[in-house]
Enzyme design. Sequence first.
Site, PDB file in Angstrom:
ATOM      1  N   GLY A  94       1.571   8.463   0.404  1.00  0.00           N
ATOM      2  CA  GLY A  94       0.496   9.430   0.601  1.00  0.00           C
ATOM      3  C   GLY A  94       0.432   9.956   2.025  1.00  0.00           C
ATOM      4  N   THR A  95       0.637   9.067   2.976  1.00  0.00           N
ATOM      5  CA  THR A  95       0.550   9.467   4.386  1.00  0.00           C
ATOM      6  C   THR A  95       1.590  10.537   4.710  1.00  0.00           C
ATOM      7  OG1 THR A  95      -0.353   7.355   5.093  1.00  0.00           O
ATOM      8  CG2 THR A  95       0.790   8.638   6.763  1.00  0.00           C
ATOM      9  N   ASN A 151     -11.869   7.634   0.156  1.00  0.00           N
ATOM     10  CA  ASN A 151     -11.380   6.261   0.008  1.00  0.00           C
ATOM     11  C   ASN A 151     -12.347   5.209   0.538  1.00  0.00           C
ATOM     12  OD1 ASN A 151     -10.438   7.494   2.581  1.00  0.00           O
ATOM     13  ND2 ASN A 151      -9.791   5.389   2.988  1.00  0.00           N
ATOM     14  N   GLN A 160      -6.578   8.454  -4.084  1.00  0.00           N
ATOM     15  CA  GLN A 160      -7.502   7.585  -4.823  1.00  0.00           C
ATOM     16  C   GLN A 160      -7.929   8.206  -6.152  1.00  0.00           C
ATOM     17  OE1 GLN A 160      -8.072   4.558  -4.042  1.00  0.00           O
ATOM     18  NE2 GLN A 160      -7.597   4.438  -1.849  1.00  0.00           N
ATOM     19  N   SER A 183       0.072   8.827  -4.460  1.00  0.00           N
ATOM     20  CA  SER A 183       0.761   7.615  -4.014  1.00  0.00           C
ATOM     21  C   SER A 183       0.933   6.666  -5.196  1.00  0.00           C
ATOM     22  CB  SER A 183      -0.062   6.954  -2.915  1.00  0.00           C
ATOM     23  OG  SER A 183       0.477   5.698  -2.607  1.00  0.00           O
ATOM     24  N   HIS A 218       1.417   3.156  -5.089  1.00  0.00           N
ATOM     25  CA  HIS A 218       0.942   1.759  -5.065  1.00  0.00           C
ATOM     26  C   HIS A 218      -0.550   1.599  -5.316  1.00  0.00           C
ATOM     27  CE1 HIS A 218      -0.836   1.184  -0.903  1.00  0.00           C
ATOM     28  NE2 HIS A 218      -0.339   2.393  -0.812  1.00  0.00           N
ATOM     29  N   THR A 275      18.315  10.193   1.174  1.00  0.00           N
ATOM     30  CA  THR A 275      18.673   9.754  -0.182  1.00  0.00           C
ATOM     31  C   THR A 275      17.424   9.256  -0.891  1.00  0.00           C
ATOM     32  OG1 THR A 275      20.856   9.157   0.612  1.00  0.00           O
ATOM     33  CG2 THR A 275      20.173   8.190  -1.482  1.00  0.00           C
ATOM     34  N   CYS A 319     -14.315  -5.757  12.584  1.00  0.00           N
ATOM     35  CA  CYS A 319     -15.217  -5.961  13.707  1.00  0.00           C
ATOM     36  C   CYS A 319     -14.412  -6.022  14.985  1.00  0.00           C
ATOM     37  CB  CYS A 319     -15.966  -7.263  13.526  1.00  0.00           C
ATOM     38  SG  CYS A 319     -16.818  -7.800  14.989  1.00  0.00           S
TER      39      CYS A 319
END
Lengths: 383, 369
Positions: B68-69, B142, B172, B191, B193, B229, B313
């Site tokens: 996707g990226t 997302n 998504q 995407s 995955h 390829t 965090c």
Amino acid sequence: MEKVIIIRYAEIHLKGKNRGYFERVFCVNLERAMKGLRHELHRTSGRYLVANFDEAQTEEICGRISRVFGVHSYSVGLSVPYDAESIYRAAKEVSPREGTFKVVTHRADKKYPMTSMELSAHIGGRLLDEFPALRVDVHEPEHTVCLDIRENGTALVFGKFERGAGGMPVGTSGKGLLMISGGIDSPVAGYMMAKRGMNVELLHFHSYPYTNDGAKEKVKELAKLLSKYSVSGKLITLNVAHIQEEIHAKCAAELNVTLLRRFMFRLAEKIARELNAKCLITGESLGQVASQTIEGITSSNAVVSLPVLRPLIGFDKDEIVLVAKKIGTFETSVLPFEDCCTVFLPEFPAIKPKLSFIEEEENKLDVDGLLREALASKEVFAL
Amino acid sequence: MIYLDNAATTEPNGEALARAVAFAQTNYLNPSAQYGGAVLSALKEAREGILSKIADPAQFELIFTSGGTEADNQALESCGRRNLVISAGEHAAVYETGVHLKSAGTELRLAPIGKDGKVDADALLSLVDEKTSLVSVVHVNNETGAVNDIFSLAERVKAKFPRCLFHSDGVQAFGKLPVRLSRNIDLYSVSAHKIGGLKGTGALIKRKGVALSPYLHGGGQEGNLRSGTENVLGILDFFYVAEEKFRTLEADFARLAGLRKRLLQSLDECFVPISPEDGSPYLLTVSARGLRGEILQRLLLERGVIAGTGSACSSKKPHSRVIEACGYGKDISDGVLRLSFSQKTTEEEIDFAAQALNAAAADLRSRIG
């Protein structure tokens, strides 16, 4: 003509009757550093010689030697029979091809047929004939060719002096326990004490679930980097989450850090005694953060009887960063990780906490119970 | 362990993978070679198969990418350099590409999003002008699961400026929402995955006639738009999982919508929903008010539940960019947890997870007061 590495040691020569002890420890440390690589280590007067090693591993061996405390300098050179012709052939190998140089001779064997000056002049003259772009400068030469005439019929011929780590052999100054965080300072503090010959053990406080395993992994990585400098091969961790929770629930918010530090010092002292360590080591630098004021330090020291060594106390941050970069811990120290726990960070920590107020607040807690609980969380990781 | 972070990635579909491995092991020839015909045919079948699930192959074509990226990068990078309009709720693959283009001189315009993560359509339209090269709006946000009505947005953009391109990150949404691309959608990223395929495989779906510049240069594969390829194993696996996922898409959609509602209803009051009610049934984002999401995440892990968080965090980057863009304050942003499902998620798992969430939140609250 055999390739050798000549190692000179730092302050051991200052030691009088204890010199034998220091040399033995130094020798053990050198052997440990070169473990796994084929070599022979010989002790000669005033220096050590690494011989019979795989020439392809020269760089690796030098890298390891350079991190052994007590090494003042080292040189890669050649060992040859000490007749003038053999010495010249070796000198040709290590000699620069251009620029200014001088030849320096040192004779341990005073019966050698030429004086130091004569041998230097002889070899220097032949090198000048061989390499026309060379010029002699005995005052400020760019290069030096050193000839060391030994008593056993051999000569050591070498060019460059590489600086060693300096300091004292690790193990000759007793054992201390470093309180290591994931930051820049504490690994440097550990390095500095190891440099002065101290056997440094490592203790890390985490705060799971408020900190995550990534933080612990980062400290393990730092500990591994430090172990190259003969710092302990293991990392001890304790969980102080419940202590933080109790302080947070029951005590004045501005004392959160001060009180936690006192718990950490008490825990560290207990671990130190288990390990037979004679002192605690921290990376504190005066005034760097709220807990590192003289009042904060006094408050922490008040709960332990072991001495607390703070080798960075007079260092500025940028001075600490310089050392961290030199010893290779900086890049790992600045990796982002969940240093959370802003959950327990007071907005305005006390900068000059009064001991009486601290003790009053601390009395609200079951100190012994919390210490027992934290000690029960002990984990030990081999590095 | 109950896995509720399927928006991050999903468990690979074992059967599909075995089929793909068997094919790739036997048919290892280079599809571009003269003798690589069998592999080339299989790729063609996969390409058409995947594309036809969501668009009309007569009007659209598909470029395989590394995910996707890459698809998002290609869409944005090759589309003009005047101004770019994106929503503030975009995935980093779009947002950071936009920021990168901005540093190279393209004007970047950010359309605000609402509390639920949906883009403000009118505000977006007002940012588009005759110099806008491309508009990019994520199909399913997302982080919040909000579904943007990209079809209506694209129609409005096109009505105003027909030459402006419209891209949507559908990572998504693909295989999850029952939709088909309209002609107003020029570019759409997907995407593998996120629906049981392998990481490292994705595609950029492109309306025929849209001119893109090559993203990777080399042997000229993928119509010279993405040389290299082809990832035969990943592509075939993508095809097989898509076949299966689309077969049950509508049933999964309805069932998960029920489970999502059930989960939300089972959660204690301290959990504030961030996801809109009409959001993707595959994703429920909540905030444990006053608590920290990543601490809850660790407590959940101890209780056998893997959940996602809005952010990690760190003192340097305390909150998610998208959650902040939604307009939430610290008490909500701190406590964000993302629970995301797959077609394999069961009612028992949801009930167990709800209990674990309530228990973990109560535990943490009692510990930090």
